[in-house]
Design a protein around this motif. Sequence first.
Motif, mmCIF file in Angstrom:
data_model
loop_
_atom_site.group_PDB
_atom_site.id
_atom_site.type_symbol
_atom_site.label_atom_id
_atom_site.label_comp_id
_atom_site.label_asym_id
_atom_site.label_seq_id
_atom_site.Cartn_x
_atom_site.Cartn_y
_atom_site.Cartn_z
ATOM 1 N N THR A 233 2.581 -4.603 -7.830
ATOM 2 C CA THR A 233 1.381 -4.256 -7.067
ATOM 3 C C THR A 233 1.531 -2.886 -6.432
ATOM 4 O O THR A 233 0.604 -2.072 -6.453
ATOM 5 C CB THR A 233 1.099 -5.320 -5.985
ATOM 6 O OG1 THR A 233 0.976 -6.592 -6.624
ATOM 7 C CG2 THR A 233 -0.163 -4.999 -5.217
ATOM 8 N N ASN B 40 -2.957 4.350 -8.470
ATOM 9 C CA ASN B 40 -4.309 4.533 -7.939
ATOM 10 C C ASN B 40 -4.376 5.742 -6.998
ATOM 11 O O ASN B 40 -5.281 6.560 -7.089
ATOM 12 C CB ASN B 40 -4.770 3.272 -7.224
ATOM 13 C CG ASN B 40 -6.197 3.345 -6.772
ATOM 14 O OD1 ASN B 40 -7.056 3.835 -7.493
ATOM 15 N ND2 ASN B 40 -6.456 2.860 -5.580
ATOM 16 N N CYS B 41 -3.397 5.875 -6.111
ATOM 17 C CA CYS B 41 -3.363 7.014 -5.189
ATOM 18 C C CYS B 41 -3.123 8.325 -5.934
ATOM 19 O O CYS B 41 -3.682 9.353 -5.588
ATOM 20 C CB CYS B 41 -2.269 6.819 -4.141
ATOM 21 S SG CYS B 41 -2.610 5.522 -2.950
ATOM 22 N N MET C 169 1.067 -0.202 -9.050
ATOM 23 C CA MET C 169 -0.349 -0.031 -9.400
ATOM 24 C C MET C 169 -1.081 0.734 -8.299
ATOM 25 O O MET C 169 -1.930 1.572 -8.567
ATOM 26 C CB MET C 169 -1.030 -1.369 -9.662
ATOM 27 C CG MET C 169 -0.505 -2.102 -10.867
ATOM 28 S SD MET C 169 -0.696 -1.175 -12.398
ATOM 29 C CE MET C 169 0.964 -0.629 -12.674
ATOM 30 N N ASP C 170 -0.753 0.452 -7.041
ATOM 31 C CA ASP C 170 -1.372 1.168 -5.930
ATOM 32 C C ASP C 170 -0.929 2.621 -5.908
ATOM 33 O O ASP C 170 -1.733 3.522 -5.619
ATOM 34 C CB ASP C 170 -1.023 0.491 -4.592
ATOM 35 C CG ASP C 170 -1.879 1.043 -3.464
ATOM 36 O OD1 ASP C 170 -3.107 0.849 -3.518
ATOM 37 O OD2 ASP C 170 -1.314 1.675 -2.557
ATOM 38 N N SER D 272 0.839 -1.188 0.000
ATOM 39 C CA SER D 272 0.000 0.000 0.000
ATOM 40 C C SER D 272 0.880 1.247 0.000
ATOM 41 O O SER D 272 1.622 1.498 0.955
ATOM 42 C CB SER D 272 -0.912 0.011 1.229
ATOM 43 O OG SER D 272 -1.536 1.263 1.369
#
Length: 61
Positions: free
Chosen positions: A51, A58-59, A54-55, A11
């Motif tokens: 991952t 997204n943020c 990609m996160d 994250s």
Amino acid sequence: MFKTVGIGKQSFESIRVNDCFYIDKTMFIKEWWEKNDDVTLISRLRRFGKTLNMDMLNCFF
């Protein structure tokens, strides 16, 4: 104060909030955005940060 190395974190928000060590990959966003491709395939080795990238996207968006 030393930064913590976040092993296994997926994250981007968690990394920023907890002030963990992070290799800045924002040039990835710039290069990807400027290509203006319809589809992007991100194939990298295992544990390469797909991952997390990609996160981060997204943020960012």
